[in-house]
Scaffold this active site. Structure first.
Site, PDB file in Angstrom:
ATOM      1  N   ARG A  61      39.699 -22.362  20.130  1.00  0.00           N
ATOM      2  CA  ARG A  61      39.009 -22.521  18.732  1.00  0.00           C
ATOM      3  C   ARG A  61      37.772 -21.271  17.998  1.00  0.00           C
ATOM      4  O   ARG A  61      38.412 -21.288  17.138  1.00  0.00           O
ATOM      5  CB  ARG A  61      37.293 -23.681  18.464  1.00  0.00           C
ATOM      6  CG  ARG A  61      37.345 -24.047  17.256  1.00  0.00           C
ATOM      7  CD  ARG A  61      36.689 -25.648  17.287  1.00  0.00           C
ATOM      8  NE  ARG A  61      35.926 -26.216  15.732  1.00  0.00           N
ATOM      9  CZ  ARG A  61      34.823 -26.164  15.260  1.00  0.00           C
ATOM     10  NH1 ARG A  61      34.145 -26.201  15.885  1.00  0.00           N
ATOM     11  NH2 ARG A  61      34.845 -26.777  13.630  1.00  0.00           N
ATOM     12  N   HIS A  65      39.435 -19.597  14.831  1.00  0.00           N
ATOM     13  CA  HIS A  65      38.432 -19.450  13.378  1.00  0.00           C
ATOM     14  C   HIS A  65      38.244 -17.970  12.986  1.00  0.00           C
ATOM     15  O   HIS A  65      38.112 -17.580  12.312  1.00  0.00           O
ATOM     16  CB  HIS A  65      37.548 -20.304  13.735  1.00  0.00           C
ATOM     17  CG  HIS A  65      37.287 -21.952  13.751  1.00  0.00           C
ATOM     18  ND1 HIS A  65      36.050 -22.274  12.738  1.00  0.00           N
ATOM     19  CD2 HIS A  65      38.198 -22.177  14.199  1.00  0.00           C
ATOM     20  CE1 HIS A  65      37.142 -23.463  13.249  1.00  0.00           C
ATOM     21  NE2 HIS A  65      37.834 -23.769  13.268  1.00  0.00           N
ATOM     22  N   ASN A  93      31.945 -24.050  10.978  1.00  0.00           N
ATOM     23  CA  ASN A  93      31.682 -23.358  11.764  1.00  0.00           C
ATOM     24  C   ASN A  93      30.317 -23.217  12.493  1.00  0.00           C
ATOM     25  O   ASN A  93      30.190 -23.576  13.818  1.00  0.00           O
ATOM     26  CB  ASN A  93      31.908 -21.804  11.620  1.00  0.00           C
ATOM     27  CG  ASN A  93      33.085 -20.556  11.561  1.00  0.00           C
ATOM     28  OD1 ASN A  93      34.135 -21.402  11.496  1.00  0.00           O
ATOM     29  ND2 ASN A  93      33.119 -19.628  11.112  1.00  0.00           N
TER      30      ASN A  93
END
Length: 320
Positions: A61, A65, A93
């Site tokens: 992830r 991101h 986040n």
């Protein structure tokens, strides 16, 4: 040919090679300057994953991101300062974790080959490693990225949200040069994933004026999620794995979409839209096809927006 001409030709070749090394990525970028790189990152990631099973999903992830904002420049690793709120503190986040894994790998690399390996390349290699160690495909990571000096929490609004419909997802991914197939393929990264209730509970109650629960959800699955995420929810860590084999990188994610068991609205939407349903079905039938396409899309995402004027950070959390 005179000496002056030979010298000029040699200098032209040298400058051409330099410009290529700065602007293009290469699987062998560190072969001479840091041959231990792949081993150090792999061992660091593997050891961290043994102690914390959530590390693989978090590292994958983190890669997504990071690359989605300014390209793969490790801007997600920069800490906020009194004058600037950085990406890692942007709302999407806040739940990204395991930055310490990248810190550990960087510290070891600074001892083995100082001032050489960028933090952006460490993330890209680590993302490949967590996929491979979880049973997914292995690929040669192209390297030579530079680290960015800019990180803004406000820009995290550009990350695709778990509430997006297919049109919104297509638009979001296209900004990174990724097509519809890339979008469906990379969404399969959710096979290694866990979500807190806050990201999907809007699908469980008061969904619309006609339906209390999102009608695209399997009824029994929705009932189970309602128990997992009660109202009021006193457990901030409550949530749901995004497929039934959450520690294994496989095609179960797509199989679950076909029976209405996608956790995010954005996931389930992939099966409900004619533009993406056929890709979901193809990946659900053929895991090897999914692995092949995932490798291609990860390379495509990882090669986008490469900086030519960045730096190699000495500490991944601060600019030099």
């Amino acid at each position: 040919m005179g000496k002056a001409t030979l010298f000029a030709a040699a200098m032209f070749l040298f400058m051409t090679l330099v410009s290529l090394s700065e602007g293009e990525l290469d699987a062998h970028f560190y072969d001479l300057t840091c041959p231990q790189l792949e081993t150090i990152v792999s061992e660091t990631v593997r050891n961290a994953s043994i102690h914390d099973p959530k590390v693989p999903a978090r590292i994958l992830r983190m890669f997504f991101h990071d690359c989605f904002i300014r390209g793969c420049d490790a801007s997600i690793l920069l800490d906020s300062t009194p004058k600037n709120q950085a990406e890692k503190d942007g709302p999407p986040n806040v739940s990204v974790r395991s930055f310490y894994v990248i810190d550990d790998a960087k510290a070891k690399l600074e001892k083995a080959c100082p001032h050489t390996v960028s933090c952006a390349d460490i993330i890209a290699i680590a993302a490949r490693d967590v996929v491979a160690m979880s049973g997914g495909p292995y690929w040669n990571v192209l390297k030579g990225r530079k680290d960015g000096r800019v990180s803004k929490a406000s820009e995290t609004i550009n990350l695709p949200a778990p509430t997006f419909n297919v049109s919104q997802l297509i638009q979001s991914f296209s900004k990174r040069g990724l097509g519809v197939k890339d979008m469906v393929t990379l969404s399969g990264g959710h096979t290694l994933g866990f979500s807190h209730c806050s990201s999907f509970e809007a699908r469980l109650r008061n969904f619309s004026s006609l339906h209390d629960t999102d009608p695209s959800m399997n009824t029994e699955f929705a009932q189970g999620l309602r128990k997992t995420c009660p109202k009021p929810n006193k457990d901030p860590n409550a949530g749901q794995f995004l497929d039934s084999t959450a520690s294994v990188f496989d095609n179960d994610y797509y199989k679950r979409l076909m029976v209405g068991k996608g956790v995010f609205g954005s996931d389930q939407a992939l099966y409900g839209d004619y533009r993406t349903r056929w890709i979901v079905e193809a990946f659900a039938r053929d895991q090897s096809l999914f692995f092949k396409e995932f490798t291609a899309s990860m390379l495509k995402l990882g090669n986008g927006g490469v900086l030519e004027n960045g730096e190699v950070r000495l500490n991944c959390r601060v600019v030099n």
